[in-house]
Design an enzyme around this catalytic site. Structure first.
Site, PDB file in Angstrom:
ATOM      1  N   GLU A  40       0.530  -1.481   0.140  1.00  0.00           N
ATOM      2  CA  GLU A  40       0.267  -0.513  -0.205  1.00  0.00           C
ATOM      3  C   GLU A  40       0.667   1.354  -0.317  1.00  0.00           C
ATOM      4  O   GLU A  40       1.917   1.269   0.701  1.00  0.00           O
ATOM      5  CB  GLU A  40      -0.724   0.180   1.368  1.00  0.00           C
ATOM      6  CG  GLU A  40      -1.672   0.881   1.001  1.00  0.00           C
ATOM      7  CD  GLU A  40      -2.634   1.463   0.597  1.00  0.00           C
ATOM      8  OE1 GLU A  40      -2.630   2.592  -0.039  1.00  0.00           O
ATOM      9  OE2 GLU A  40      -3.134   0.580   0.110  1.00  0.00           O
ATOM     10  N   THR A  84      -6.108   2.986  -5.451  1.00  0.00           N
ATOM     11  CA  THR A  84      -5.524   1.279  -5.605  1.00  0.00           C
ATOM     12  C   THR A  84      -6.964   0.347  -5.704  1.00  0.00           C
ATOM     13  O   THR A  84      -6.373  -0.711  -6.991  1.00  0.00           O
ATOM     14  CB  THR A  84      -5.843   0.782  -4.028  1.00  0.00           C
ATOM     15  OG1 THR A  84      -5.343   1.683  -3.291  1.00  0.00           O
ATOM     16  CG2 THR A  84      -6.699  -0.805  -3.678  1.00  0.00           C
ATOM     17  N   HIS A  95      -0.590   3.786   4.472  1.00  0.00           N
ATOM     18  CA  HIS A  95      -1.995   4.085   3.740  1.00  0.00           C
ATOM     19  C   HIS A  95      -1.721   5.651   4.934  1.00  0.00           C
ATOM     20  O   HIS A  95      -1.770   5.973   5.979  1.00  0.00           O
ATOM     21  CB  HIS A  95      -3.493   3.480   3.821  1.00  0.00           C
ATOM     22  CG  HIS A  95      -3.843   4.166   3.301  1.00  0.00           C
ATOM     23  ND1 HIS A  95      -4.558   5.272   3.438  1.00  0.00           N
ATOM     24  CD2 HIS A  95      -4.874   3.839   1.971  1.00  0.00           C
ATOM     25  CE1 HIS A  95      -5.877   6.008   1.725  1.00  0.00           C
ATOM     26  NE2 HIS A  95      -5.434   4.845   1.374  1.00  0.00           N
ATOM     27  N   ASP A 127       1.137   0.104  -5.329  1.00  0.00           N
ATOM     28  CA  ASP A 127      -0.521   0.242  -5.585  1.00  0.00           C
ATOM     29  C   ASP A 127      -0.523   1.784  -6.748  1.00  0.00           C
ATOM     30  O   ASP A 127      -0.661   2.317  -8.020  1.00  0.00           O
ATOM     31  CB  ASP A 127      -1.526  -0.073  -5.360  1.00  0.00           C
ATOM     32  CG  ASP A 127      -2.095   1.205  -3.594  1.00  0.00           C
ATOM     33  OD1 ASP A 127      -0.479   1.783  -3.457  1.00  0.00           O
ATOM     34  OD2 ASP A 127      -2.449   1.209  -3.243  1.00  0.00           O
ATOM     35  N   HIS A 128       0.567   3.061  -5.770  1.00  0.00           N
ATOM     36  CA  HIS A 128      -0.019   4.300  -5.999  1.00  0.00           C
ATOM     37  C   HIS A 128       1.069   5.186  -5.551  1.00  0.00           C
ATOM     38  O   HIS A 128       1.996   4.167  -3.913  1.00  0.00           O
ATOM     39  CB  HIS A 128      -1.375   4.532  -6.015  1.00  0.00           C
ATOM     40  CG  HIS A 128      -2.226   4.847  -5.103  1.00  0.00           C
ATOM     41  ND1 HIS A 128      -1.596   5.515  -3.479  1.00  0.00           N
ATOM     42  CD2 HIS A 128      -2.613   4.307  -4.511  1.00  0.00           C
ATOM     43  CE1 HIS A 128      -2.485   4.970  -2.244  1.00  0.00           C
ATOM     44  NE2 HIS A 128      -3.182   3.964  -2.839  1.00  0.00           N
TER      45      HIS A 128
END
Length: 686
Positions: free
Chosen positions: A261, A305, A421, A480-481
């Site tokens: 994440e 995500t 996150h 993911d990002h």
């Protein structure tokens, strides 16, 4: 002078005068927010002019609605319209601060699927100065209450109201023409939402977003099988054949997809005060059996995500606005990794320590063909087991083992971590790593949650080795990002040991990890340029699955035919030679801005055509649900009704399947559980 102010006050005591005052104050505050809360990339006199005037046409139009009414009702309507428009600005300020983008109708439609814990994040984002957007309303109400401005009972003539409506529409049309002259194809080509707000305004952006959402629904209903032909032609022309050195090397192996994440590539080998942030992932990255890609980029848009998952498992791009998983996850036909591998004898399962409705996963995963979805209900939970967006990673991995060991082999298992996150919170008992010292409170704790994620992965990797799963499994790690948005430029510069960062640096900052580890893989650092869209074809070829007739927009990263073009959702791109950000092109190797000669212009235009065609053809597939028309030899469409993620029913199915196949890890371990092979130092479990 007294006579002058008397005339001004008399003017504001008329309905049209109050209307002018409301429009003026709204105009000023909107422009103030543009300059202070958004990074719109304004350059040149034309863009500065358009940014300054673009709040005016829509304000004239919307506040003008009240002019068709008389007396108190007219005044109340202006205040209500002001409040609604101010709330739209307020919401966008908060959303933009976190995601560097504007709210779309697609995002708003999916709010129910993504709202879990968002309130807490917004409280972290919120600043007292954000409420300035409501200041003009308070001032206007006070002026009315204390009689400084009096409500006029004299009705405004209809022709004046109509005239103002016509004027606003004329100004909108003129504004669009000037904007389109400066940026051709503003609304017809795929651009960053910043462009639309910069040129046309927030209200016009909202209207365009609503129009796009309507068009999406209409497109699906009108789509036909023949619409797939152009898509198939594009995919066939850009197919990258497999590399014989890798094709089928890990055939029949289990696959673990570890979702890191918000994890960015710069964290690999990064140190704070001489300490490695991610020692376990670093070791995995440099392992002799790990193929690691150091020029791999995330390609997400608003879906974050969910966009990453969409690309990873379908080789289809996310949407320019909203989330494809939310809008189309439950209704479209897909040919996703879980269903493809399921029909090759794999058991497929997703693991996520949060509610199943997050990003509409409970529906999208059925469309993708996941046999099992182990979500919040499958995990034992206590208040201190969670932080931020869900279950802490160490506890999540620990509690996933009972289910992993029951999966019939071979299996495809995706585990989604959560602790790293935003807002990067971690309780003291789990914080044993120093924060960075950029002075940015959002950025500095990022390395601490990343370190915690690394520790959790280290524990899971140790379990794979001890339980024996590692030798029969392919382990894929991917980010993911971004974790740190481009709005934190000064902090990013400090992290990268630079005085400042430009658009080129920020484009390169979008790199995320992608690593594949397997016993039969000759590892090393691969410099091939690629992105999340390329994961599925890469993985399928490694597993010996022929994807030549599939609709996939990525290319095998190990293929010698790979064109190494990385499209971004806003139409920008990166390639080994050129990096394009907006209208600026950089030399990818040196980072210097290029003044293109004729040959370079031709090369860039060719790449841009590929990028545009790739994005638009993928959108055609998603918007039109075109895969319902695609007949893939040897593959049958997913029957969504056959999946049930209810805990009791799913565990019953898992037990029945195991009794038939007897291929799970417990059976391989002589009927004994492997839970004791997982060791964690999570203080919550002691």
């Amino acid at each position: 002078m007294a006579a002058f102010w008397k005339r001004i006050r008399q003017f504001f005591n008329t309905t049209i005068g109050f209307y002018v005052l409301v429009v003026l104050l709204f105009w000023l505050k909107t422009y103030y927010c543009y300059k202070t809360d958004f990074t719109l990339g304004v350059s040149g006199g034309v863009q500065e002019f358009l940014l300054a005037v673009n709040p005016l046409p829509s304000a004239l139009l919307l506040f003008g609605i009240a002019l068709y009414f008389r007396g108190k009702l007219s005044y109340w309507l202006m205040l209500i319209i002001d409040f609604l428009q101010s709330t739209w600005i307020f919401a966008n300020i908060l959303y933009y601060r976190e995601f560097s983008d504007f709210l779309s109708m697609g995002i708003i439609k999916g709010t129910g699927n993504v709202q879990n814990n968002l309130g807490k994040s917004f409280l972290e984002i919120l600043r007292p100065t954000d409420f300035i957007v409501y200041l003009d309303i308070v001032v206007l109400i006070l002026l009315l209450l204390f009689g400084v401005i009096k409500i006029s009972k004299k009705p405004l003539k209809l022709r004046y109201a109509v005239g103002i409506t016509i004027l606003s529409l004329v100004l909108m049309f003129a504004e669009y023409n000037v904007a389109n002259a400066d940026r051709s194809g503003l609304l017809t080509r795929t651009f960053d939402n910043n462009y639309i707000v910069k040129y046309l305004g927030l209200n016009e952006y909202a209207a365009f977003s609503a129009y796009q959402t309507h068009q999406e629904s209409t497109t699906r209903s009108q789509a036909k099988a023949k619409d797939l032909k152009g898509v198939e032609k594009f995919v066939k022309q850009n197919y990258a054949s497999p590399n014989v050195s890798y094709y089928g090397k890990e055939k029949g192996k289990n696959v673990f997809i570890i979702h890191l994440e918000s994890f960015q590539q710069f964290l690999i080998d990064y140190k704070v005060n001489g300490k490695e942030v991610t020692p376990n992932i670093n070791k995995f990255y440099h392992d002799q059996h790990t193929l690691s890609f150091d020029n791999f980029y995330h390609q997400v848009a608003q879906g974050k995500t969910s966009d990453a998952e969409m690309m990873l498992e379908n080789s289809l791009y996310g949407l320019p606005q909203g989330s494809a998983m939310v809008t189309y996850g439950g209704q479209n036909t897909y040919q996703a990794a879980p269903s493809i591998l399921d029909q090759k004898g794999y058991t497929t399962a997703a693991f996520h320590g949060d509610v199943p409705t997050f990003w509409n996963r409970n529906n999208a995963y059925k469309s993708w063909g996941y046999d099992y979805f182990f979500s919040e209900a499958y995990y034992k939970n206590k208040p201190n087991y969670n932080i931020g967006y869900g279950m802490k990673d160490k506890i999540f991995f620990k509690q996933s083992i009972p289910y992993i060991q029951q999966l019939p082999q071979p299996f495809y298992a995706k585990l989604i971590t959560l602790t790293n996150h935003y807002p990067y919170e971690l309780d003291k008992q789990n914080t044993d790593f120093p924060a960075t010292t950029t002075g940015d409170n959002t950025v500095d704790p990022y390395v601490q949650t990343a370190h915690y994620l690394d520790q959790a992965f280290g524990e899971f990797e140790a379990y794979l080795q001890k339980s024996g799963l590692a030798k029969n499994s392919v382990v894929v790690l991917y980010g993911d990002h971004y974790g740190i948005s481009n709005n934190h430029r000064p902090a990013i510069a400090k992290l990268l040991n630079k005085k400042s960062v430009d658009k080129y640096d920020l484009a390169q900052f979008q790199k995320v990890p992608f690593m594949i580890n397997g016993a039969n893989i000759q590892g090393g650092i691969d410099h091939t340029y690629g992105g999340e869209i390329d994961v599925l074809p890469t993985l399928l070829h490694l597993l010996g699955v022929n994807n030549q007739n599939m609709i996939q927009f990525g290319q095998d990263l190990m293929s010698k035919d790979n064109n190494q073009i990385v499209p971004f959702r806003n139409g920008d791109f990166v390639s080994p030679k050129y990096t394009k950000v907006g209208s600026t092109v950089y030399d990818t190797k040196t980072g210097s801005e290029l003044k293109l000669n004729a040959e370079q212009k031709q090369e860039v235009a060719k790449i841009q055509t590929y990028v545009n065609d790739s994005l638009s053809n993928s959108d055609k597939v998603v918007y039109g649900d075109l895969l319902r028309f695609h007949k893939l030899p040897g593959y049958h469409d997913v029957n969504k009704k056959s999946f049930n993620y209810n805990k009791r029913d799913a565990l019953k199915k898992l037990k029945q399947t195991d009794q038939k196949q007897k291929s799970d890890l417990i059976n391989q371990n002589g009927g004994k559980s492997t839970e004791s092979d997982f060791q964690t130092d999570a203080p919550e479990l002691k």
